[in-house]
Design a protein around this motif. Structure first.
Motif, PDB file in Angstrom:
ATOM      1  N   GLY A   8      19.863  -6.490  44.439  1.00  0.00           N
ATOM      2  CA  GLY A   8      19.276  -5.148  44.449  1.00  0.00           C
ATOM      3  C   GLY A   8      19.744  -4.385  43.226  1.00  0.00           C
ATOM      4  N   ASN A   9      18.818  -3.736  42.554  1.00  0.00           N
ATOM      5  CA  ASN A   9      19.161  -2.887  41.416  1.00  0.00           C
ATOM      6  C   ASN A   9      18.940  -1.437  41.849  1.00  0.00           C
ATOM      7  N   TRP A  10      20.045  -0.755  42.104  1.00  0.00           N
ATOM      8  CA  TRP A  10      19.936   0.625  42.607  1.00  0.00           C
ATOM      9  C   TRP A  10      19.551   1.612  41.516  1.00  0.00           C
ATOM     10  N   LYS A  11      19.620   1.195  40.264  1.00  0.00           N
ATOM     11  CA  LYS A  11      19.350   2.091  39.121  1.00  0.00           C
ATOM     12  C   LYS A  11      20.202   3.356  39.243  1.00  0.00           C
ATOM     13  N   MET A  12      19.702   4.522  38.822  1.00  0.00           N
ATOM     14  CA  MET A  12      20.511   5.756  38.876  1.00  0.00           C
ATOM     15  C   MET A  12      20.159   6.523  40.153  1.00  0.00           C
ATOM     16  N   GLY A  93      19.864  -6.505  29.778  1.00  0.00           N
ATOM     17  CA  GLY A  93      18.504  -6.585  29.242  1.00  0.00           C
ATOM     18  C   GLY A  93      17.428  -6.011  30.132  1.00  0.00           C
ATOM     19  N   HIS A  94      17.805  -5.205  31.132  1.00  0.00           N
ATOM     20  CA  HIS A  94      16.761  -4.621  31.981  1.00  0.00           C
ATOM     21  C   HIS A  94      15.756  -3.863  31.106  1.00  0.00           C
ATOM     22  N   SER A  95      14.503  -3.891  31.496  1.00  0.00           N
ATOM     23  CA  SER A  95      13.463  -3.275  30.649  1.00  0.00           C
ATOM     24  C   SER A  95      13.696  -1.781  30.436  1.00  0.00           C
ATOM     25  N   GLU A  96      14.350  -1.134  31.418  1.00  0.00           N
ATOM     26  CA  GLU A  96      14.629   0.310  31.218  1.00  0.00           C
ATOM     27  C   GLU A  96      15.707   0.503  30.157  1.00  0.00           C
ATOM     28  N   ARG A  97      16.655  -0.413  30.069  1.00  0.00           N
ATOM     29  CA  ARG A  97      17.651  -0.354  28.990  1.00  0.00           C
ATOM     30  C   ARG A  97      16.970  -0.625  27.643  1.00  0.00           C
ATOM     31  N   TYR A 165      12.882 -12.741  35.482  1.00  0.00           N
ATOM     32  CA  TYR A 165      11.609 -12.413  34.825  1.00  0.00           C
ATOM     33  C   TYR A 165      11.023 -11.180  35.508  1.00  0.00           C
ATOM     34  N   GLU A 166      10.861 -10.123  34.713  1.00  0.00           N
ATOM     35  CA  GLU A 166      10.353  -8.870  35.269  1.00  0.00           C
ATOM     36  C   GLU A 166       9.255  -8.323  34.365  1.00  0.00           C
ATOM     37  N   PRO A 167       7.999  -8.598  34.685  1.00  0.00           N
ATOM     38  CA  PRO A 167       6.931  -8.023  33.875  1.00  0.00           C
ATOM     39  C   PRO A 167       7.008  -6.496  33.955  1.00  0.00           C
ATOM     40  N   TRP A 169       5.037  -4.143  33.521  1.00  0.00           N
ATOM     41  CA  TRP A 169       3.922  -3.468  34.190  1.00  0.00           C
ATOM     42  C   TRP A 169       4.045  -3.520  35.715  1.00  0.00           C
ATOM     43  N   ALA A 170       4.965  -4.312  36.216  1.00  0.00           N
ATOM     44  CA  ALA A 170       5.120  -4.421  37.678  1.00  0.00           C
ATOM     45  C   ALA A 170       6.381  -3.729  38.174  1.00  0.00           C
ATOM     46  N   ILE A 171       7.155  -3.123  37.273  1.00  0.00           N
ATOM     47  CA  ILE A 171       8.429  -2.526  37.704  1.00  0.00           C
ATOM     48  C   ILE A 171       8.230  -1.078  38.110  1.00  0.00           C
ATOM     49  N   GLY A 172       8.502  -0.809  39.377  1.00  0.00           N
ATOM     50  CA  GLY A 172       8.429   0.556  39.890  1.00  0.00           C
ATOM     51  C   GLY A 172       7.017   1.112  39.934  1.00  0.00           C
ATOM     52  N   THR A 173       6.026   0.250  39.760  1.00  0.00           N
ATOM     53  CA  THR A 173       4.640   0.721  39.700  1.00  0.00           C
ATOM     54  C   THR A 173       3.889   0.461  40.995  1.00  0.00           C
ATOM     55  N   GLY A 210      11.166 -10.167  39.401  1.00  0.00           N
ATOM     56  CA  GLY A 210      11.354  -8.750  39.729  1.00  0.00           C
ATOM     57  C   GLY A 210      10.129  -7.943  39.367  1.00  0.00           C
ATOM     58  N   GLY A 211       9.782  -7.017  40.233  1.00  0.00           N
ATOM     59  CA  GLY A 211       8.625  -6.148  39.975  1.00  0.00           C
ATOM     60  C   GLY A 211       7.920  -5.845  41.276  1.00  0.00           C
ATOM     61  N   SER A 212       8.311  -4.703  41.903  1.00  0.00           N
ATOM     62  CA  SER A 212       7.662  -4.239  43.131  1.00  0.00           C
ATOM     63  C   SER A 212       7.675  -5.264  44.268  1.00  0.00           C
ATOM     64  N   VAL A 213       8.776  -6.016  44.365  1.00  0.00           N
ATOM     65  CA  VAL A 213       8.902  -6.914  45.528  1.00  0.00           C
ATOM     66  C   VAL A 213       9.226  -6.052  46.757  1.00  0.00           C
ATOM     67  N   LYS A 214       8.534  -6.366  47.846  1.00  0.00           N
ATOM     68  CA  LYS A 214       8.685  -5.607  49.099  1.00  0.00           C
ATOM     69  C   LYS A 214       8.729  -6.612  50.254  1.00  0.00           C
ATOM     70  N   GLY A 230      14.808 -12.871  43.894  1.00  0.00           N
ATOM     71  CA  GLY A 230      14.233 -11.648  43.354  1.00  0.00           C
ATOM     72  C   GLY A 230      15.273 -10.652  42.884  1.00  0.00           C
ATOM     73  N   LEU A 231      14.863  -9.850  41.912  1.00  0.00           N
ATOM     74  CA  LEU A 231      15.623  -8.652  41.537  1.00  0.00           C
ATOM     75  C   LEU A 231      14.803  -7.479  42.063  1.00  0.00           C
ATOM     76  N   ILE A 232      15.433  -6.703  42.932  1.00  0.00           N
ATOM     77  CA  ILE A 232      14.692  -5.735  43.728  1.00  0.00           C
ATOM     78  C   ILE A 232      15.148  -4.326  43.373  1.00  0.00           C
ATOM     79  N   GLY A 233      14.219  -3.487  42.940  1.00  0.00           N
ATOM     80  CA  GLY A 233      14.564  -2.101  42.624  1.00  0.00           C
ATOM     81  C   GLY A 233      14.393  -1.221  43.846  1.00  0.00           C
TER      82      GLY A 233
HETATM   83  C1  PEP Z   1      13.843  -3.503  38.820  1.00  0.00           C
HETATM   84  O1  PEP Z   1      14.197  -2.381  38.490  1.00  0.00           O
HETATM   85  O2  PEP Z   1      14.466  -4.473  38.384  1.00  0.00           O
HETATM   86  C2  PEP Z   1      12.688  -3.635  39.728  1.00  0.00           C
HETATM   87  C3  PEP Z   1      12.195  -4.828  39.922  1.00  0.00           C
HETATM   88  O3  PEP Z   1      12.211  -2.478  40.311  1.00  0.00           O
HETATM   89  P1  PEP Z   1      11.085  -2.374  41.467  1.00  0.00           P
HETATM   90  O4  PEP Z   1      11.422  -3.415  42.500  1.00  0.00           O
HETATM   91  O5  PEP Z   1      11.221  -0.980  41.987  1.00  0.00           O
HETATM   92  O6  PEP Z   1       9.775  -2.640  40.812  1.00  0.00           O
END
Ligand code: PEP
Length: 249
Positions: A8-12, A93-97, A165-167, A169-173, A210-214, A230-233
């Motif tokens: 899990g990536n809690w971010k800020m 290397g997170h895309s937000e960084r 691998y985190e496209p 366009w799929a992160i947090g969208t 990673g990218g909007s996994v639910k 998965g890497l889960i935001g």
């Molecule tokens: C992430 O920040 O690495 C990520 C995958 O976010 P989300 O699951 O919210 O798209």
């Protein structure tokens, strides 16, 4: 057999009390033993997360670290600092960084070296942006991100690398890559690793998506043969959702 991992990536997000509440809730969930589970908390919560998760199977991961081991870098956190509080893994290397803090492949190669020299495990994130996918350059983009930041490593050092691998366009969208798109890229990544190194290395590296996994889409994504977790935001901020994703294997 490759490790299956859900991180899990809690971010800020979350203050100290909320962080403790979420970890308490997570510890009360039944989590599959077959999966390595980790949470990447904000820096200020790492030490308490390490003590709160002691004796559990939940690992604690940093979201970033600086490439230098100490010095005049106000506001930054080093690899030895992380190690000194019991954190043994970092995201890099997170895309937000990359997007907001201008982290380049060259800088990431330095961070990778520093992390390994300090015996940190790495979850290395990369992935293409929407325009790159639309123009069909996504495979090349991903190949060059890997080449520039990781292909100076030797085979032994790869034992400490997990790929995510985190496209972008799929992160947090809310937009997820289809399971087929994830599988296609993960297979490409293994091909690139096999041609740079060998098939045995390519087959041994865990590659997370990673990218909007639910909870509703994790099962079909994780069912793909080259997806190892998965890497889960967003969904990692809710204990029941995160647990459902872990248990989706
Ligand atoms: C992430 O920040 O690495 C990520 C995958 O976010 P989300 O699951 O919210 O798209």
């Amino acid at each position: 057999m490759r490790k299956q991992i859900v991180a899990g990536n809690w971010k800020m997000n979350l203050d100290a009390a909320q962080s403790q509440e979420l970890i308490t809730a997570l510890k009360s969930e039944k989590l599959s033993n077959a999966v390595q589970v980790a949470i990447a908390t904000p820096f200020v919560h790492l030490a308490s997360a390490v003590s709160q998760t002691k004796g559990s199977d939940i690992g604690v991961v940093a979201q970033n670290m600086h490439q230098a081991i100490s010095g005049a870098f106000t506001g930054e956190i080093s690899a030895p600092m992380l190690k000194s509080i019991g954190v043994n893994t970092t995201l890099l290397g997170h895309s937000e960084r990359r997007a907001y803090f201008h982290e380049t492949d060259t800088m990431l190669a330095e961070k990778v070296n520093t992390a390994l020299e300090n015996e940190l495990e790495i979850i290395f994130c990369f992935g293409e942006e929407l325009e790159q996918r639309k123009s069909g350059s996504h495979f090349d983009v991903v190949s060059s991100q890997l080449r520039n930041a990781l292909f100076h490593l030797d085979t032994t050092q790869w034992k400490h690398i997990v790929l995510a691998y985190e496209p972008v366009w799929a992160i947090g969208t809310g937009e997820t890559a289809s399971p087929e798109q994830a599988q296609e890229m993960h297979a490409h990544i293994r091909d690139v690793l096999a041609s740079q190194y060998d098939d045995s290395l390519a087959q041994s590296v865990s590659i997370l998506y990673g990218g909007s996994v639910k909870p509703s889409n994790a099962k079909e994504i994780f069912a793909k043969p080259d997806v190892d977790g998965g890497l889960i935001g967003g969904a990692s901020l809710n204990a029941a959702d995160f647990a459902a994703i872990v248990n989706a294997f």
